[in-house]
Enzyme design. Structure first.
Site, short mmCIF file in Angstrom:
data_model
loop_
_atom_site.label_atom_id
_atom_site.label_comp_id
_atom_site.label_asym_id
_atom_site.label_seq_id
_atom_site.Cartn_x
_atom_site.Cartn_y
_atom_site.Cartn_z
N GLY A 15 0.83 -1.20 0.00
CA GLY A 15 0.00 0.00 0.00
C GLY A 15 0.87 1.25 0.00
N ARG A 53 -2.45 10.97 10.77
CA ARG A 53 -1.25 10.24 11.16
C ARG A 53 -0.43 10.93 12.26
NH1 ARG A 53 2.52 8.82 8.41
NH2 ARG A 53 2.57 6.67 9.11
N CYS A 58 -10.76 21.45 17.60
CA CYS A 58 -10.68 21.76 19.02
C CYS A 58 -10.09 20.62 19.83
CB CYS A 58 -12.07 22.09 19.54
SG CYS A 58 -12.80 23.41 18.58
N1 LLP Z 1 -1.75 -6.32 3.90
C1 LLP Z 1 -2.34 -6.32 5.10
C2 LLP Z 1 -2.97 -7.54 5.59
C3 LLP Z 1 -2.33 -5.16 5.89
O1 LLP Z 1 -2.89 -5.17 7.09
C4 LLP Z 1 -1.71 -3.97 5.40
C5 LLP Z 1 -1.70 -2.74 6.18
C6 LLP Z 1 -1.14 -4.02 4.12
C7 LLP Z 1 -1.17 -5.21 3.40
C8 LLP Z 1 -0.48 -2.84 3.49
O2 LLP Z 1 0.61 -2.40 4.22
P1 LLP Z 1 1.57 -1.27 3.63
O3 LLP Z 1 2.27 -1.83 2.42
O4 LLP Z 1 0.74 -0.10 3.31
O5 LLP Z 1 2.50 -0.99 4.75
N2 LLP Z 1 -2.63 3.59 9.10
C9 LLP Z 1 -1.24 3.22 9.29
C10 LLP Z 1 -0.87 1.99 8.50
C11 LLP Z 1 -1.75 0.80 8.80
C12 LLP Z 1 -1.41 -0.41 7.96
C13 LLP Z 1 -2.43 -1.48 8.14
N3 LLP Z 1 -2.23 -2.64 7.33
C14 LLP Z 1 -0.37 4.40 8.97
O6 LLP Z 1 -0.89 5.46 8.61
O7 LLP Z 1 0.86 4.32 9.10
#
Ligand code: LLP
Length: 420
Positions: free
Chosen positions: A280, A317, A347
């Site tokens: 992602g 974030r 707020c």
């Molecule tokens: N696959 C699974 C099962 C996941 O839970 C996630 C992310 C991904 C793939 C993708 O991960 P990435 O390649 O994006 O690291 N909101 C947080 C990040 C939460 C990630 C949750 N799972 C932030 O803003 O840092």
């Protein structure tokens, strides 16, 4: 910084468009993405996997705007989804459900039905109860669901506790030691076809070692399964590759995949399996920014604040993880810099976007909050009845509006007053 951004005569440009022109046309706050930056990031993965049986999926949760899905679908990406809603987005954007993997610890019955109806490629199952539910629903509809078990390898991803998922104490996956028994059960269930192993250890990982350690656990399990006569078709190694927000030095996309493939090629048990990924952040994180305008400058005793028109509801974030995002003025300013906390109008004291930033700015200036393409808009809310920002995608000198700014009326359109 990111190479789709450049300073041209003191004015920050996104590809060939001055950010000031975007602000003038679409208002602020606004999310701005680069089509080429997203495409390039995906292509780096695709190139590193070229000539192999591999599927690079995009984890929709990072940013699920239809234009982004559309662009990645056209580039050949698969998709990692975690809800029925995300599946509908993939379909709405022209993605192929045969390239969709369905992750997540709490899939509802309705979501499972929807995914079966569209014959998604694989369910990444996270518990025995989910396995049984899936089998029951699939057999009742005369289907068999392709399944990977998500194993929790108990590997420390070395990342923020909220985004670390591969430790024993996390809610995710099936404990490595228990996985074999669950696979045996899965192999017997009528509605289940065991096809793979899935593993995802966390996000914003900036070293190769945790990925390799997790791989080793996955390969070991694949060996045990093969000795039991449970044949696999693929390994899904999840996502999690980090990006540069400040001075992090994550491995390149190519280096990450090379490390994985090297491990795979040296293991006869898994050498011939297809490999899947679920990235992602690495695909969209550095390809987006949040454009905001300084409303007020103020000082409380010796602390200075730049109050901008974006807030924690737009980019959560910093408030949630104390995450760092670079903040740069859109127009170079001749004046001296002062040290500011960049904060929003919400707020809450937690409503900050950057702390102790040295900025030469005046009221009315535009700021770009960088590396906001992943988990920015996707995690935004309407707190304080703030309409969400517009989203635009730049392509050379063109700007595509990919999501209208919300209107206030739309925020309460589903609400009802009490009867008279
Ligand atoms: N696959 C699974 C099962 C996941 O839970 C996630 C992310 C991904 C793939 C993708 O991960 P990435 O390649 O994006 O690291 N909101 C947080 C990040 C939460 C990630 C949750 N799972 C932030 O803003 O840092």
């Amino acid at each position: 910084m990111t190479d789709w951004l450049s300073d041209r005569n003191g004015l920050l440009h996104a590809e060939d468009v001055p950010l000031s022109a975007i602000a003038a046309r679409f208002g602020t706050p606004a999310y701005v993405y680069s089509r080429s930056a997203i495409a390039t990031a995906f292509e780096e993965f695709a190139r590193a996997a070229a000539g192999r049986r591999a599927l690079v999926c995009y984890a929709l949760k990072a940013n699920s705007n239809l234009a982004i899905i559309d662009l990645l679908a056209r580039a050949g990406a698969g998709f990692d989804i975690v809800s029925g809603g995300e599946l509908k987005r993939v379909l709405a954007a022209g993605g192929d459900p045969a390239k969709v993997v369905f992750s997540g610890v709490g899939k509802s019955e309705a979501e499972i039905r929807l995914a079966l109806e569209h014959s998604v490629r694989c369910f990444n199952v996270e518990s025995e109860s989910e396995l049984r539910r899936l089998s029951a629903i699939a057999s009742a509809t005369g289907k068999r669901a392709n399944v990977s078990l998500r194993v929790n390898p108990d590997v420390d991803a070395g990342t923020h506790p909220y985004i670390s998922t591969g430790l024993r104490q996390n809610k995710f996956g099936i404990a490595h030691d228990a996985a074999l028994a669950v696979y045996r059960e899965a192999a017997k269930l009528p509605g289940i076809a065991v096809v793979g192993i899935d593993c995802h250890i966390g996000s914003q990982i900036t070293e190769l070692a945790p990925f390799v350690a997790a791989m080793d656990k996955v390969i070991e399990l694949a060996g045990a399964l093969s000795r039991e006569g449970i044949a696999l078709e693929h390994l899904d190694l999840g996502g999690g590759l980090g990006i540069r927000y400040d001075d992090e030095q994550p491995p390149s996309r190519a280096a990450m995949l090379a490390a994985v493939f090297e491990r795979i090629d040296s293991s006869p048990v898994v050498r011939d399996l297809e490999v899947m990924f679920e990235f992602g952040r690495s695909i969209v994180g550095n390809a987006g920014l949040l454009l905001t305008r300084v409303e007020y400058l103020k000082a409380n005793s010796d602390k200075r604040f730049a109050i901008v028109d974006a807030a924690m509801n737009d980019l959560m974030r910093p408030a949630l993880y104390e995450a760092y995002h670079r903040i740069v003025p859109v127009a170079r300013n001749p004046g001296a810099a002062s040290r500011y906390d960049v904060v929003g109008p919400v707020c809450e004291s937690g409503d900050w976007l950057g702390r102790d930033r040295d900025l030469a700015i005046n009221e009315g200036d535009l700021l770009a909050i960088l590396s906001a393409g992943a988990y920015g808009m996707a995690m935004s809310s309407n707190y304080n009845t703030r309409p969400r920002p517009a989203e635009v995608m730049v392509e050379g000198s063109r700007v595509h509006l990919i999501r209208d700014r919300e209107t206030v009326e739309s925020l309460y359109a589903l609400e009802r007053r009490l009867p008279a």
